[in-house]
Enzyme design. Structure first.
Site, PDB file in Angstrom:
ATOM      1  N   GLU A  60       0.820  -1.212   0.000  1.00 28.05           N
ATOM      2  CA  GLU A  60       0.000   0.000   0.000  1.00 28.05           C
ATOM      3  C   GLU A  60       0.857   1.266   0.000  1.00 28.05           C
ATOM      4  OE1 GLU A  60      -0.556  -2.677   1.792  1.00 28.05           O
ATOM      5  OE2 GLU A  60      -2.514  -3.350   1.059  1.00 28.05           O
ATOM      6  N   HIS A 129     -11.735  -5.139   7.474  1.00 25.32           N
ATOM      7  CA  HIS A 129     -12.416  -4.868   6.201  1.00 25.32           C
ATOM      8  C   HIS A 129     -13.635  -3.972   6.391  1.00 25.32           C
ATOM      9  CE1 HIS A 129      -9.866  -8.158   5.040  1.00 25.32           C
ATOM     10  NE2 HIS A 129     -10.315  -8.188   3.811  1.00 25.32           N
TER      11      HIS A 129
END
Lengths: 326, 368
Positions: A60, A129
């Site tokens: 990321e 999530h």
């Protein structure tokens, strides 16, 4: 005009912007062949090729840092992170560099990067999530923080974010990805970043919300209308930074009662800033304490308990009744 | 199903051309024009003397904390010297020598280190980024910048600098990986100066070389005597040619030494010996190169004196320009500028309030 889901609308926004401007390109893990884990970039690889739809390594910080470099080279990268819960690896690149390079270089360089990521609960996903941590980004000077709520405004806001000269963190409410459709005009639309949306007019109470909570708030507003005759004015913020405080402060002056709905944890959450704006600008018009219906100060629980964590119409209705009858 | 060897890593090459005594290996010596050699020398000398002056300004309290470059001039100037004007330098925070070679005005360096945002301004038309303080993070920008240049067909390559400590950061590995997988024309130049603040290189990594970290990314790599400006130049030139011709990245490890402090708030006597420092002082990149130039008959005593005088005059001019500039920069409201392309209303409100409050303060309250 077609009826699209939010996923299709976001896909349309990227396709149209890439057609319009050859310097727009996409980067992220799995976004090419796989079309992104939620298929938001489906079909774009075959249309634009691997140079502009870059299937990147899984990293990321790498995706965002690399995007900053591409932006400095004159491109307009749209980076996809698979979940906002993984974006913290990239947080330092956003905070230390994307947000500051224009300021650091005294205007010589700009970083027109969009970092898209799904956020929020409600789809029975894994740990990490389902978070709603938009304040990390909204709290960072130099970033813009955008959260659409419907297919049509998602398409328009993403187009605006891509054209914007500043770095934009774009949170996509995954609860709304496929749960409903909306008519989206064929021709490209934009919505100025920093402008909220009046979703429902009413004179008794102002409900301020955004993202996936807009639909739950509207559900509560309808119940309040039916069951109590309470007329709610519902404001969908769309952009948390810059924050359109003018509209909700004005609405609060009209109604005198305000309830804020967000799924982010309460403490130092978006509601806290909204209340501060209301107190600074509309204090004398408030007839009751401003209430927050929010997530709790705990990690988003695993999916068997996530609906207990998330605000729902019942909690919103209760808060509004208490506020109006204060 | 037998056990077998699937891959034998290549050896890491070490390149040295000028030895500690300034003696050159004639087989490896690059045949550089005299005026170019002279420019390399003058840039290293300027960086050294400017650094010394900065240290004295810092000790006088006239500038803030800074990271001296002393001992690393060859690694920086030798590498920057292979670039053409359109290429990019992406520095960390110790690259004064490289940026001075690239044309950064000295008064800008002074301004930045005196705590003025205006010092971060990169002159228009010059391709380098402002200093990047978070360790290792700028390497990703370099890789992305190189990829962008490739897509835009600008022909520009990118050179990025970092230290040995940065190789422990995730961003270092992510940058090498991205650059290799996405074929980016970028040179990663590690200045292994043996210490990341107080942490010796041996505590930073168990790898025998830092260069070998590139092997995992299938990236060409090389270890170089970083105090030998000719070796750095030759290695960087090869890497630049590879970047231009093949869009391939290279990792160069310059083995050098931080002769001064990490930054001016650091006390290296706590963690390294005088003897070690003396050993490295004998390998000083500047005196070594001066010996080489003397042996070429290019640098007589009077030439050194002339070069010193020229450098001294340039620093003096910069100091005057810096002082004049500081005198004109009295308005702290600049902190509200250049954050966004257009200022959001809430920020404008804060600025207006600041300006009003600031203007009504007493003169004494505005300083310190």
């Amino acid at each position: 005009m077609a009826e699209l889901t939010m996923v299709q609308a976001l896909n349309l926004a990227m396709r149209q912007e890439m057609d319009r401007d050859p310097s727009v390109l996409l980067i992220g893990e799995d976004i090419g062949v796989d079309g992104g884990i939620f298929r938001v970039t489906d079909g774009l690889l075959s249309r634009f090729g691997p140079e502009r739809v870059v299937d990147s390594p899984l990293a990321e910080s790498g995706i965002v840092g690399f995007s900053i470099g591409m932006a400095l080279a004159g491109l307009r990268p749209v980076a996809e992170l698979q979940f906002s819960g993984f974006s913290y690896f990239a947080f330092h690149q956003l905070e230390n560099h994307a947000a500051r390079l224009r300021w650091r270089s005294q205007g010589r360089f700009q970083v027109p990067v969009v970092v898209r990521m799904p956020y929020g609960g409600g789809v029975r996903a894994l740990e990490h999530h389902s978070e709603s941590r938009e304040v990390y980004y909204a709290h960072t000077p130099g970033l813009k923080m955008v959260i659409p709520s419907t297919p049509r405004n998602a398409r328009a806001l993403l187009a605006s974010a891509i054209r914007d000269p500043d770095p934009v963190v774009f949170f996509e409410p995954k609860l709304n990805y496929r749960s409903f459709r909306e008519e989206v005009p064929d021709e490209a639309e934009t919505i100025p970043l920093g402008e909220s949306r009046l979703v429902r007019e009413g004179g008794d109470v102002t409900l301020i919300t955004y993202g996936a909570m807009v639909r739950r708030t509207l559900e509560a507003a309808e119940r309040l209308h039916q069951e109590d005759g309470i007329e709610s004015e519902v404001i969908d913020l769309l952009t948390l930074s810059p924050l359109d405080y003018g509209r909700f402060c004005e609405s609060a002056r009209k109604t005198g009662h305000v309830v804020i709905v967000h799924e982010a944890p309460q403490t130092f959450g978006p509601g806290a800033e909204i209340i501060a704006c209301l107190v600074e600008r509309s204090f004398l018009y408030l007839e009751a304490p401003v209430r927050r219906v929010s997530g709790y100060d705990v990690p988003t629980p695993y999916f068997q308990r996530e609906q207990a964590y998330l605000p729902d119409a019942e909690r919103i209705v209760r808060a509004v009744r208490e506020t109006v009858r204060y | 199903m037998p056990r077998k060897t699937t891959y034998t890593p290549p050896a890491v090459e070490f390149l040295s051309i000028l030895d500690e005594d300034g003696q050159v290996d004639a087989k490896l010596e690059p045949k550089l024009p005299q005026d170019f050699l002279r420019r390399l020398h003058d840039a290293m000398l300027l960086a050294r003397r400017f650094d010394e002056r900065m240290l004295s300004l810092q000790r006088q309290g006239r500038i803030g904390t800074f990271a001296p470059v002393k001992g690393q001039e060859a690694a920086q100037v030798g590498a920057a010297a292979v670039l053409s004007e359109q290429d990019w330098v992406v520095p960390s925070f110790r690259e004064t020598a490289a940026l001075v070679w690239r044309g950064l005005p000295l008064e800008g360096v002074l301004l930045y280190n005196a705590g003025y945002n205006e010092g971060g301004r990169v002159p228009d038309g010059q391709n380098f980024l402002p200093p990047s303080v978070p360790v290792g993070s700028q390497m990703l920008h370099a890789a992305g910048l190189a990829y962008g240049g490739k897509l835009k067909k600008s022909g520009a390559i990118v050179l990025t600098f970092f230290g040995d400590g940065a190789t422990s950061e995730g961003d270092f590995h992510e940058a090498l990986n991205f650059a290799s997988v996405l074929a980016c024309p970028v040179i990663f130049l590690c200045q292994n100066n043996h210490y990341a603040i107080s942490m010796p290189r041996a505590k930073q990594t168990s790898s025998r070389t830092l260069a070998q970290k590139a092997i995992a990314y299938e990236m060409p790599c090389l270890q170089v005597d970083g105090n030998d400006v000719l070796a750095v130049y030759v290695a960087a030139k090869e890497a630049a040619e590879r970047a231009r011709a093949e869009n391939r990245p290279t990792l160069i490890e310059c083995v050098t030494y931080r002769l001064s402090v990490h930054t001016t708030v650091d006390d290296p006597s706590k963690y390294r010996s005088e003897e070690e420092v003396k050993t490295w002082e004998r390998r000083d990149p500047l005196s070594r190169f001066q010996t080489y130039l003397r042996n070429l008959g290019m640098l007589a005593e009077k030439d050194v004196e002339a070069a010193e005088e020229a450098v001294s005059a340039r620093i003096k001019t910069a100091l005057h320009a810096w002082e004049d500039r500081m005198a004109s920069l009295t308005d702290p409201a600049v902190m509200f500028e250049h954050l966004y392309a257009s200022k959001p209303p809430a920020l404008k409100e804060q600025q207006d309030r600041f300006v009003q409050e600031w203007s009504t303060r007493g003169e004494g309250a505005r300083h310190g």
